[in-house]
Design a protein around this motif. Structure first.
Motif, PDB file in Angstrom:
ATOM      1  N   SER A  98      -1.384   0.135   3.780  1.00  0.00           N
ATOM      2  CA  SER A  98      -0.844   1.481   3.560  1.00  0.00           C
ATOM      3  C   SER A  98      -0.341   2.100   4.857  1.00  0.00           C
ATOM      4  CB  SER A  98      -1.920   2.386   2.965  1.00  0.00           C
ATOM      5  OG  SER A  98      -2.271   1.953   1.673  1.00  0.00           O
ATOM      6  N   GLY A 142       0.809  -1.216   0.000  1.00  0.00           N
ATOM      7  CA  GLY A 142       0.000   0.000   0.000  1.00  0.00           C
ATOM      8  C   GLY A 142       0.843   1.266   0.000  1.00  0.00           C
ATOM      9  N   GLU A 143       0.192   2.400  -0.086  1.00  0.00           N
ATOM     10  CA  GLU A 143       0.878   3.699  -0.152  1.00  0.00           C
ATOM     11  C   GLU A 143       1.634   4.009   1.140  1.00  0.00           C
ATOM     12  OE1 GLU A 143      -1.529   6.989  -1.181  1.00  0.00           O
ATOM     13  OE2 GLU A 143      -2.338   6.067  -2.997  1.00  0.00           O
TER      14      GLU A 143
END
Length: 203
Positions: free
Chosen positions: A193, A170-171
């Motif tokens: 994330s 994820g980010e």
């Protein structure tokens, strides 16, 4: 080959590497019983082949070292060793690699066929980026092995990791630590994330 002694304390060559065996091995291993260690030993099957008269050639390497890559830390160390040995400080880009603007490479980096690298990324070796992997924009990936079809979202800072095939990161994930590999994932893993990893973690 005449026979292999599994986990022997006797001096002699070490059995390691890759086997190329006849299809008959499949029937033999189906009938194996567990060893005293509680495992099915491929070497028992190979010994059975040899006792039945199959000619099994052996390649002897006179080198004084070898890597056992059965554990993530060993796999990580072996990959980094060979990247540095084979590439020195060079970059190897395979075919059909797509890169956006302002991508920077430091040290030995291998980028596999069909990989895509987002803008503003820093890829710092020794590093392997597997085939068809995607690294989102503004990522900083260093001293790691990314297998095939890994997807790393934007803004991630990942170092000293082994990321298995089809993993999705994820980010904004940050991976750092002093005891590599810091992150090891299984095939198809999902890394949430904005996760921060500072000690060895398996997902």
């Amino acid at each position: 080959l005449t026979s292999i002694a599994e986990k022997s304390s006797e001096p002699g060559p070490v059995n390691s590497g890759i086997y190329i065996l006849p299809r008959d091995i499949l029937d033999i291993v189906e009938g194996l019983e567990k060893s005293p260690r509680g495992e099915y030993e491929l070497t028992d099957g190979v010994n059975t082949l040899a006792s039945k008269g199959f000619r099994i050639g052996v390649i002897v390497d006179e080198g004084s070292w070898w890597f056992d890559i059965g554990r993530p830390a060993d796999y990580y160390a072996a990959n980094l060793y060979y990247i540095m040995r084979d590439l020195g400080g060079r970059l190897h880009l395979d075919s059909m690699v797509e890169m956006e603007e302002d991508v920077m490479f430091w040290g030995p980096v291998i980028v596999g066929r069909g990989a895509r690298i987002g803008g503003g990324c820093v890829l710092e070796g020794p590093l392997v980026v597997g085939e068809e992997s995607v690294i989102g924009s503004r990522g900083h990936i260093s001293r790691s092995v990314l297998m095939e079809q890994v997807s790393i979202s934007s803004g991630c800072r990942i170092r000293d990791s082994v990321i298995s095939e089809r993993t999705v990161v994820g980010e904004g994930v940050e991976v750092s630590g002093d005891d590599p590999p810091c992150l090891v994932t299984g095939p198809g893993a999902k890394v949430p994330s904005y996760l921060k990893i500072t000690k060895p973690t398996i997902i």
